[in-house]
Design a protein around this motif. Sequence first.
Motif, PDB file in Angstrom:
ATOM      1  N   GLU A 170       0.827  -1.207   0.000  1.00 26.77           N
ATOM      2  CA  GLU A 170       0.000   0.000   0.000  1.00 26.77           C
ATOM      3  C   GLU A 170       0.866   1.264   0.000  1.00 26.77           C
ATOM      4  N   LEU A 171       1.930   1.250   0.775  1.00 22.29           N
ATOM      5  CA  LEU A 171       2.788   2.443   0.864  1.00 22.29           C
ATOM      6  C   LEU A 171       3.495   2.707  -0.474  1.00 22.29           C
ATOM      7  N   ILE A 172       3.954   1.642  -1.109  1.00 18.05           N
ATOM      8  CA  ILE A 172       4.620   1.798  -2.419  1.00 18.05           C
ATOM      9  C   ILE A 172       3.627   2.381  -3.429  1.00 18.05           C
ATOM     10  N   ARG A 173       2.390   1.881  -3.389  1.00 22.53           N
ATOM     11  CA  ARG A 173       1.371   2.389  -4.314  1.00 22.53           C
ATOM     12  C   ARG A 173       1.138   3.886  -4.088  1.00 22.53           C
ATOM     13  N   LEU A 174       0.986   4.278  -2.820  1.00 20.84           N
ATOM     14  CA  LEU A 174       0.744   5.697  -2.510  1.00 20.84           C
ATOM     15  C   LEU A 174       1.912   6.567  -2.970  1.00 20.84           C
ATOM     16  N   ILE A 175       3.124   6.045  -2.837  1.00 20.56           N
ATOM     17  CA  ILE A 175       4.313   6.811  -3.251  1.00 20.56           C
ATOM     18  C   ILE A 175       4.376   6.899  -4.776  1.00 20.56           C
ATOM     19  N   PHE A 176       4.143   5.777  -5.450  1.00 21.31           N
ATOM     20  CA  PHE A 176       4.148   5.797  -6.923  1.00 21.31           C
ATOM     21  C   PHE A 176       3.028   6.684  -7.478  1.00 21.31           C
ATOM     22  N   ASP A 177       1.914   6.712  -6.750  1.00 22.15           N
ATOM     23  CA  ASP A 177       0.800   7.593  -7.162  1.00 22.15           C
ATOM     24  C   ASP A 177       1.074   9.055  -6.806  1.00 22.15           C
ATOM     25  N   ARG A 178       2.181   9.288  -6.145  1.00 22.04           N
ATOM     26  CA  ARG A 178       2.530  10.626  -5.646  1.00 22.04           C
ATOM     27  C   ARG A 178       1.442  11.218  -4.752  1.00 22.04           C
ATOM     28  N   ALA A 179       0.762  10.337  -4.013  1.00 20.84           N
ATOM     29  CA  ALA A 179      -0.251  10.786  -3.050  1.00 20.84           C
ATOM     30  C   ALA A 179       0.410  11.236  -1.748  1.00 20.84           C
ATOM     31  N   ILE A 180       1.585  10.719  -1.470  1.00 22.50           N
ATOM     32  CA  ILE A 180       2.326  11.099  -0.262  1.00 22.50           C
ATOM     33  C   ILE A 180       3.791  11.295  -0.630  1.00 22.50           C
ATOM     34  N   GLU A 181       4.470  12.111   0.161  1.00 27.03           N
ATOM     35  CA  GLU A 181       5.897  12.309  -0.088  1.00 27.03           C
ATOM     36  C   GLU A 181       6.679  12.222   1.223  1.00 27.03           C
ATOM     37  N   PRO A 182       6.732  10.999   1.777  1.00 23.97           N
ATOM     38  CA  PRO A 182       7.405  10.820   3.073  1.00 23.97           C
ATOM     39  C   PRO A 182       8.894  11.129   3.011  1.00 23.97           C
ATOM     40  N   GLY A 183       9.471  11.129   1.805  1.00 25.76           N
ATOM     41  CA  GLY A 183      10.900  11.393   1.645  1.00 25.76           C
ATOM     42  C   GLY A 183      11.317  12.774   2.119  1.00 25.76           C
ATOM     43  N   LYS A 184      10.319  13.634   2.370  1.00 23.05           N
ATOM     44  CA  LYS A 184      10.652  14.974   2.879  1.00 23.05           C
ATOM     45  C   LYS A 184      11.345  14.963   4.236  1.00 23.05           C
ATOM     46  N   VAL A 185      11.280  13.836   4.936  1.00 19.74           N
ATOM     47  CA  VAL A 185      11.988  13.790   6.231  1.00 19.74           C
ATOM     48  C   VAL A 185      13.504  13.774   6.045  1.00 19.74           C
ATOM     49  N   PHE A 186      13.956  13.438   4.829  1.00 21.22           N
ATOM     50  CA  PHE A 186      15.408  13.466   4.579  1.00 21.22           C
ATOM     51  C   PHE A 186      15.814  14.903   4.294  1.00 21.22           C
TER      52      PHE A 186
END
Lengths: 338, 338
Positions: A294-310
């Motif tokens: 589910e998380l990979i799907r949300l990231i590929f869909d660009r629905a979330i951008e958790p990478g901002k923590v970096f």
Amino acid sequence: MKATFIHGTGDVRVAEVEKPTIAEPTDAIIKITATCVCGSDLWPYRGTDEIAEPTRMGHEYVGVVEEVGEEVSSVKPGDFVVGSFCLSDNTCEICADGYPSRCANGGFVGEAQSEYLRVPLADGTLVPTPSHPEEDLIPSLLAASDVLGTGWFAADEAQAGPGKTVVVVGDGAVGLLAILSAKQMGAERIIAMSRHADRQALAREFGATDIVEERGEEGVARIKDLTGGLGAHSVIEAVGTQESMHQAIASCRPGGYVGYVGVSHGVSLPGEELFASEVHLMGGPAPVRKYLPELIRLIFDRAIEPGKVFTKEVALDNIAEGYRAMDQREAIKVLVRP
Amino acid sequence: MKATFIHGTGDVRVAEVEKPTIAEPTDAIIKITATCVCGSDLWPYRGTDEIAEPTRMGHEYVGVVEEVGEEVSSVKPGDFVVGSFCLSDNTCEICADGYPSRCANGGFVGEAQSEYLRVPLADGTLVPTPSHPEEDLIPSLLAASDVLGTGWFAADEAQAGPGKTVVVVGDGAVGLLAILSAKQMGAERIIAMSRHADRQALAREFGATDIVEERGEEGVARIKDLTGGLGAHSVIEAVGTQESMHQAIASCRPGGYVGYVGVSHGVSLPGEELFASEVHLMGGPAPVRKYLPELIRLIFDRAIEPGKVFTKEVALDNIAEGYRAMDQREAIKVLVRP
């Protein structure tokens, strides 16, 4: 190949080691595309966890499969994969019940801050992405490997969802991504407990509706003020100290849910306080594998951008600087490129 | 009227007091048909809880409504009622979420070992039975007031149900009725941890499929043996000590559920152990009021007979003998007739 070792308090070094090879037919070897420094890596770095001997570090990773053992069927050489920091066969009773982080045949990843990684139980641990990701998705996919999955787990166990008020104790990467998770799950109100302006800003970007700077009894009083005197429905604990656990439990209403994912250090919970609080308490190593598709799907869909923590990136050779920056709170989380 | 006071360790006496009267428009006065001695009454009786001054005792009761305040609408004089040991308005947010034992406007009953009792928040606390019960149902209805409702809550929070293996730590009335509850909920296997032949017999009658006499690490090892090395899905803790809480948590599989209802005394839970156990933990004063309609129905249908936990009966004048018999484990639970 190059690999990271911790030698003692504040002493992280990169050294040459043998490149790993297939040892079991269920193994995969992956070439690491990106890895990172975890908040939990700071426990030994700060001397809280004892270091008996030079120890390999790292448990978060994304990369490309280079070779697989003969029993591996779900990933193949050339696949881009995200893996959990916990190994799991994904078939045992505990995995089937939704807790692959506690797989009856599992274990932990511990050598990911390196160029290559051997991943046992590859079929149950790794998830291939739909295609090779665009470069800008890599930080987010890497976050899914632990900190996003861990924040998601905490929000899930805290029953974050529509109509719920959620309190998040801890403004590290996990706490911040628990905010993102609670938002995705539809929480009505998300209160971030944070004292750092940069983290408050990211908390709001991820979905926090309120910021509480107070801590301890003052912090609890503020949460009660914001929740009609009752406390929050859902509380996420993402630190792991006595103070943060007390903060979390005391901020939760009777019958509410506390999901705790801060690795516990020196915590002792008084039974009388727990009994009187009457909250659901659940935590431990996050079953990230369960959430990865589910998380990979949300990231590929660009629905979330958790990478901002970096907020910082270093080369593997310079990983010591990454540890230092996180220790000094100059960076929220540091991405490492082998 | 006559009422029970505790004066000090092992010192319980009956004395004359004023008969209670309506103080608030939401009150009811009930004439007690039966009350009883609770395992938790033994904490002060044994000196574990301090007694600062002579204190009224009793929180379990069934009886007939004698008078109601002007705002009371759900019960009327002449009704036979069962009440929870917790007061609740049954309308606040916490009650609505299923935790009337923690009603935002609630409190505790504390004077039920007497001839009459004033019950505040009568509409939200008392449940009338479909008709005046036959005499032999009275012990079972009285059990619903606390020990059955408490065992039911523990089994409910422990997610006892079809396909589940349930461990019950504690063979007092609550533990035994948690067995009955788990059986009613459809649990596949129920393991009672008990060392007393009379209690083992009642445990089996209530639905226990296995008895484990070992305690501590040996007890945990036996549970692991019986559950394929994984631990139980559901564990009920009905004692309240450090040993029993550890026993419960350690007997539960990762991702499993522990419902704890033994009133906590001197318990301290190490955070590291909790984090490593990764079990759902929930407990506190049982929201008996939530379950009463269903429990009363099951008792009136004669589907369950929780009253079997009363192995001794005394007159109110002789209640000190009831305390003594429970303290000495000569009786599982003592019914008291005013």
